[in-house]
Design a protein around this motif. Structure first.
Motif, mmCIF file in Angstrom:
data_model
loop_
_atom_site.group_PDB
_atom_site.id
_atom_site.type_symbol
_atom_site.label_atom_id
_atom_site.label_comp_id
_atom_site.label_asym_id
_atom_site.label_seq_id
_atom_site.Cartn_x
_atom_site.Cartn_y
_atom_site.Cartn_z
ATOM 1 N N PRO A 302 0.800 -1.239 0.000
ATOM 2 C CA PRO A 302 0.000 0.000 0.000
ATOM 3 C C PRO A 302 0.833 1.292 0.000
ATOM 4 N N LYS A 303 1.991 1.283 0.678
ATOM 5 C CA LYS A 303 2.819 2.512 0.670
ATOM 6 C C LYS A 303 3.408 2.743 -0.714
ATOM 7 N N THR A 304 3.765 1.644 -1.374
ATOM 8 C CA THR A 304 4.308 1.742 -2.739
ATOM 9 C C THR A 304 3.222 2.247 -3.686
ATOM 10 N N VAL A 305 2.015 1.737 -3.492
ATOM 11 C CA VAL A 305 0.889 2.175 -4.324
ATOM 12 C C VAL A 305 0.744 3.692 -4.238
ATOM 13 N N GLU A 306 0.815 4.202 -2.997
ATOM 14 C CA GLU A 306 0.662 5.638 -2.792
ATOM 15 C C GLU A 306 1.759 6.421 -3.530
ATOM 16 N N LEU A 307 2.976 5.943 -3.366
ATOM 17 C CA LEU A 307 4.146 6.574 -3.998
ATOM 18 C C LEU A 307 4.012 6.586 -5.524
ATOM 19 N N TYR A 308 3.625 5.443 -6.091
ATOM 20 C CA TYR A 308 3.555 5.313 -7.545
ATOM 21 C C TYR A 308 2.390 6.135 -8.110
ATOM 22 N N CYS A 309 1.267 6.120 -7.401
ATOM 23 C CA CYS A 309 0.109 6.864 -7.900
ATOM 24 C C CYS A 309 0.376 8.369 -7.858
ATOM 25 N N ALA A 310 1.129 8.806 -6.854
ATOM 26 C CA ALA A 310 1.481 10.232 -6.763
ATOM 27 C C ALA A 310 2.346 10.636 -7.957
ATOM 28 N N ALA A 311 3.223 9.748 -8.383
ATOM 29 C CA ALA A 311 4.122 10.055 -9.505
ATOM 30 C C ALA A 311 3.357 10.166 -10.822
ATOM 31 N N VAL A 312 2.249 9.461 -10.901
ATOM 32 C CA VAL A 312 1.447 9.441 -12.134
ATOM 33 C C VAL A 312 0.594 10.701 -12.258
ATOM 34 N N LYS A 313 0.209 11.218 -11.089
ATOM 35 C CA LYS A 313 -0.758 12.319 -11.034
ATOM 36 C C LYS A 313 -0.369 13.533 -11.876
ATOM 37 N N ASP A 314 0.886 13.946 -11.791
ATOM 38 C CA ASP A 314 1.305 15.156 -12.491
ATOM 39 C C ASP A 314 2.056 14.868 -13.781
ATOM 40 N N ALA A 315 1.957 13.632 -14.254
ATOM 41 C CA ALA A 315 2.673 13.259 -15.478
ATOM 42 C C ALA A 315 2.029 13.913 -16.699
ATOM 43 N N GLY A 316 2.832 14.138 -17.740
ATOM 44 C CA GLY A 316 2.298 14.555 -19.030
ATOM 45 C C GLY A 316 1.997 13.343 -19.884
ATOM 46 N N THR A 317 2.857 12.341 -19.760
ATOM 47 C CA THR A 317 2.691 11.079 -20.487
ATOM 48 C C THR A 317 3.064 9.929 -19.553
#
Ligand code: ADP
Ligand code: MG
Length: 398
Positions: A302-317
């Motif tokens: 679950p902590k990894t999920v949070e980390l990875y989803c945060a990285a996706v949020k502001d992505a352009g691609t």
């Protein structure tokens, strides 16, 4: 590689015979009944076929199915495909008894504008996988234009996927054009930040993808079974997790390469383990690198999920290849599902490559929320590895 290729709209096809390479390699029922269990690939070919017919072309479609290895195998005949294609098009699809034999040649010669002919399985011919110029020439002799729309086969230099382009003006159909626009666009000129999420089972099958995406992405995220080889290489305890001892140095090299290039490399910080590889395994969530003996890592925690989803949020691609865990077992699907959900919510361009990744997104119900799901498993992997695709390179540049 130049991804800017002429398409079917850039050539005159009215009144011409068009040799159209499709990917009709559809799954068939194992009982030999000739029942197609998933016709997605046939439906995917319709836009290009319908366009050609509407423009006044005669369509000579061809495809491989399975691996008959140059022999005529009745159970790998494209006859069931002709029947299904005919239903979907609402018109007769003429079936040839061979690829470049008497029957195919006669039927191709007699074909009129607006009609569709389907040649037999191209791999019934020994020359197909050898890219034999005689076979390519014979196929090309039936038509005046070659349109390639079999993205799933463009990583192979075969007679029907590349060889024919030596004898005919060669352009892409809509399926390949879409793959080139989205994957090619994301690789060559991405809207940044570009986030690559890489998972799946083994490091060894993703070496090229990791290496190439480290060249172009701003952030590279590692999940799935290959994360444990990275963990072990850094001295972590990984229990019975998937592990490729020979690839530990490579994993460390990739970590160093990311640091040297200023690419953010994210590795799991926690892991959901199972006490066996099965759907009914007991589960245990632990910090990364602290997997107890007898347990194996089967999903990101679950902590990894949070980390990875945060990285996706502001992505352009976002380019995603490889599930985050053993998503086939519901107890270990949460990581893959959370990433799929995050992709469905971001404003970023989202591109899914890889056979199992596409299946995961489909199975979890997020398919229509993605910008592009590649139709070619192996081809999309080689594309993301930055390799030249022979079935694309042979097409005319725009
Ligand atoms: P793709 O086809 O999208 O390129 P891969 O073939 O590399 O993806 O990997 C898909 C497979 O990886 C899935 O079947 C999944 O169960 C498996 N997998 C993911 N994480 C793990 C893990 N931790 N342990 C074992 N297998 C895993
Ligand atoms: Mg796979």
């Amino acid at each position: 590689m130049n991804y800017n290729k002429k398409t079917v709209k850039d050539v005159e096809v009215a009144g011409k015979k068009v040799l159209l390479r499709c990917d009709f390699n559809v799954p068939m029922a194992k009982d030999g009944s000739g029942v197609i269990t998933d016709d997605k690939r046939i439906r995917a070919a319709l836009p290009t076929i319908q366009y050609l017919l509407a423009e006044g072309a005669a369509v000579i479609a061809c495809s491989h199915m399975g691996k008959p290895k140059g022999e005529v195998k009745p159970e790998l005949s494209l006859k069931p495909v002709a029947a299904r294609l005919s239903e979907l098009l609402g018109q007769e699809v003429i079936m040839a008894a061979d690829v470049v034999g008497e029957d195919a040649m006669a039927k191709a010669a007699a074909l009129k504008a607006g009609q569709v002919l389907l040649l037999e399985n191209t791999r019934f011919e020994k020359g197909e996988t050898k890219n034999d110029p005689e076979l390519a020439k014979a196929m090309a002799s039936m038509a005046e234009v070659y349109v390639s729309d079999a993205f799933g086969a463009v990583h192979r230099a075969h007679a029907s996927t590349a060889g024919v382009a030596d004898y005919l003006p060669a352009v892409s159909g809509f399926l390949i054009q879409k793959e080139l626009d989205f994957i090619g666009g994301a690789l060559a000129n991405p809207k940044r930040p570009l986030v690559a999420i890489l998972g799946g089972s083994k490091v060894s099958s993703k070496i090229g993808v990791i290496n190439n995406l480290l060249e172009i992405a701003d952030t590279v995220i590692i999940g799935g079974g290959m994360a444990y080889t990275f963990s072990a290489a850094q001295g972590g305890k990984i229990g019975n997790s998937l592990f490729e001892a020979d690839w530990q140095d490579y994993a460390n090299e990739m970590v160093a390469k990311a640091a040297a290039k200023g690419v953010k490399l994210l590795l799991p910080v926690d892991t959901v383990c199972g006490d066996k590889f099965g759907p009914d395994a007991n589960t245990l969530t632990v910090e990364a690198g602290q997997i107890p003996d007898g347990w194996e890592g089967m999903d990101i925690g679950p902590k990894t999920v949070e980390l990875y989803c945060a990285a996706v949020k502001d992505a352009g691609t976002v380019i995603w290849n490889g599930p985050m865990g053993v998503f086939e077992f519901p107890a270990f699907a949460a990581g893959t599902e959370a990433v799929a959900e995050a992709l469905s919510k971001t404003d970023a361009i989202t591109i899914i490559g890889g056979g199992d990744s596409a299946a995961a997104v489909q199975q979890l119900g997020y398919a229509d929320k993605m910008t592009h799901i590649s139709t070619g498993g192996g081809a999309s992997l080689e594309f993301m590895e930055g390799k030249e695709l022979p079935g694309v390179a042979c097409l005319l540049d725009k």
